[in-house]
Write a protein that holds these residues in place. Structure first.
Motif, PDB file in Angstrom:
ATOM      1  N   UNK A 142       0.858  -1.182   0.000  1.00  0.00           N
ATOM      2  CA  UNK A 142       0.000   0.000   0.000  1.00  0.00           C
ATOM      3  C   UNK A 142       0.893   1.231   0.000  1.00  0.00           C
ATOM      4  N   UNK A 143       0.611   2.204  -0.852  1.00  0.00           N
ATOM      5  CA  UNK A 143       1.502   3.352  -0.980  1.00  0.00           C
ATOM      6  C   UNK A 143       0.733   4.668  -1.066  1.00  0.00           C
ATOM      7  N   UNK A 173      -1.641  -1.402  -4.245  1.00  0.00           N
ATOM      8  CA  UNK A 173      -2.597  -0.290  -4.275  1.00  0.00           C
ATOM      9  C   UNK A 173      -1.844   1.003  -3.974  1.00  0.00           C
ATOM     10  N   UNK A 174      -2.015   1.986  -4.837  1.00  0.00           N
ATOM     11  CA  UNK A 174      -1.312   3.262  -4.697  1.00  0.00           C
ATOM     12  C   UNK A 174      -2.305   4.413  -4.785  1.00  0.00           C
ATOM     13  N   UNK A 175      -2.087   5.442  -3.955  1.00  0.00           N
ATOM     14  CA  UNK A 175      -2.905   6.660  -4.015  1.00  0.00           C
ATOM     15  C   UNK A 175      -1.993   7.853  -4.268  1.00  0.00           C
ATOM     16  N   UNK A 199      -3.672  -1.375  -8.605  1.00  0.00           N
ATOM     17  CA  UNK A 199      -4.789  -0.428  -8.517  1.00  0.00           C
ATOM     18  C   UNK A 199      -4.233   0.944  -8.152  1.00  0.00           C
ATOM     19  N   UNK A 200      -4.797   1.983  -8.758  1.00  0.00           N
ATOM     20  CA  UNK A 200      -4.316   3.346  -8.530  1.00  0.00           C
ATOM     21  C   UNK A 200      -5.517   4.263  -8.381  1.00  0.00           C
ATOM     22  N   UNK A 201      -5.487   5.072  -7.326  1.00  0.00           N
ATOM     23  CA  UNK A 201      -6.532   6.079  -7.111  1.00  0.00           C
ATOM     24  C   UNK A 201      -5.877   7.417  -6.805  1.00  0.00           C
ATOM     25  N   UNK A 210       4.179   7.158   2.310  1.00  0.00           N
ATOM     26  CA  UNK A 210       4.135   5.969   3.142  1.00  0.00           C
ATOM     27  C   UNK A 210       4.088   4.731   2.262  1.00  0.00           C
ATOM     28  N   UNK A 211       4.794   3.687   2.667  1.00  0.00           N
ATOM     29  CA  UNK A 211       4.708   2.386   2.010  1.00  0.00           C
ATOM     30  C   UNK A 211       4.478   1.349   3.105  1.00  0.00           C
ATOM     31  N   UNK A 212       3.419   0.550   2.959  1.00  0.00           N
ATOM     32  CA  UNK A 212       3.122  -0.517   3.914  1.00  0.00           C
ATOM     33  C   UNK A 212       3.206  -1.849   3.180  1.00  0.00           C
TER      34      UNK A 212
END
Length: 328
Positions: A142-143, A173-175, A199-201, A210-212
């Motif tokens: 997650x980013x 998943x990246x925002x 996935x990108x939003x 942040x990267x999880x």
């Protein structure tokens, strides 16, 4: 359709009756629906608070239904404002947490501080850790990608790491910020990621970078105002769980990539229409999946696809826009 707006069956019935009969009295509405007059009046006050009823100009004191198109637009505008305020609150909360972590780390002044916090000084050291994580990740990444347009070097490094993870079926998943939709290089990366299975939003505001990884490790900047100083590598479960929750909150209200395309050309498949109707009735993705005999994962992916094609920030908005497009 009106279930999507949070109306109960009784509230919807009262609204529709008032809309079809603008001159009906409270007593006549109650008689038509076989309800008590006091119950109808209570419902009308609730609909007034929702701004889909208003006071009559001809007969002050009597309530009449607002045109549904006007009412829907007003509801959407208010929800959008609430989402914006929520995103700003989330961003402020994470900035405070990161400042506290950075101050704690700097006060100790060690590379490994204990308590599940390790200090990585400099861009090169951080990049090395990201490369290692892209090899070791087992389930998900997650980013948050704030800062708008990204440099060519940063995007190339991200492509290398993402390719390694996507090839092993890792969920990414990246925002990013809404502004990247106007930057060819960053937008190209975002669409490459989406086409490759990620996935990108985007969102109008974001917390710091942040990267999880696998929901058990996280990288956050030592100083959110200067990410070149390095990062804090977190493995303390209490810290990481909070960051995961933060990501999910922002993800829920972010706009799926593809919202700048033309959803009216696509429509809904029968299965997607059924899913959206179940969501409108108050079902979760999991309970809707059970009724459709599909997996919750499939239901979530279908819902994400619907939201992307409609350019919707929430399930509520997706239902309203689908109804406006004549898809329901």
């Amino acid at each position: 359709m009106f279930g999507i707006l949070g109306l109960t069956s009784v509230q919807e019935a009262v609204y529709r009756t008032a809309l079809d009969g603008p001159h009906l009295s409270d007593e006549e509405i109650a008689q038509k629906l076989d309800l008590g007059v006091d119950e109808v009046r209570t419902v009308l006050v609730t609909l007034l608070d929702m701004r889909i009823m208003r006071e009559s100009h001809e007969e002050p004191g009597r309530l009449v239904a607002v045109d549904p198109v006007v009412g829907l637009q007003d509801l959407l505008a208010r929800e959008h404002q609430q989402l914006m305020e929520r995103q700003q609150q989330i961003a402020a909360s994470q900035s405070l947490v990161l400042r506290m972590l950075a101050e704690r780390d700097l006060n100790i002044g060690a590379t490994t501080t204990g308590g599940g916090v390790q200090r990585l000084v400099g861009v090169d050291v951080v990049q090395q850790r990201l490369e290692r994580l892209s090899r070791d990740v087992q389930r998900s990444v997650m980013t948050f990608m704030p800062g708008g347009a990204q440099s060519s070097a940063a995007l190339e490094a991200a492509r290398v790491n993402d390719t390694r993870a996507l090839s092993r079926g890792i969920t990414i998943r990246t925002i990013g910020l809404d502004s990247i939709r106007e930057h060819d290089g960053t937008l190209s990366y975002a669409r490459w990621l989406a086409d490759g299975g990620g996935e990108f939003r985007t969102a109008p505001v974001l917390p710091p970078r942040m990267v999880v990884v696998d929901q058990r490790m996280a990288l956050v900047p030592i100083d959110p105002r200067d990410t070149r100083r390095g990062a804090l590598f977190l493995t303390e479960p209490g810290l990481v769980v909070s960051l995961v929750a933060l990501f999910e909150q922002v993800w829920e209200v972010a706009t799926p990539l593809g919202a700048d395309r033309h959803p009216e050309r696509d429509g809904l498949s029968p299965q997607e229409k059924k899913l959206l109707m179940l969501i409108a009735q108050g079902h979760t993705d999991e309970s809707a999946a059970g009724k459709m005999f599909i997996s919750p994962r499939t239901a979530r992916r279908m819902m994400a696809s619907i939201m992307e094609r409609l350019g919707a920030r929430s399930r509520f908005e997706a239902g309203v826009r689908a109804a406006q497009n004549g898809w329901l």
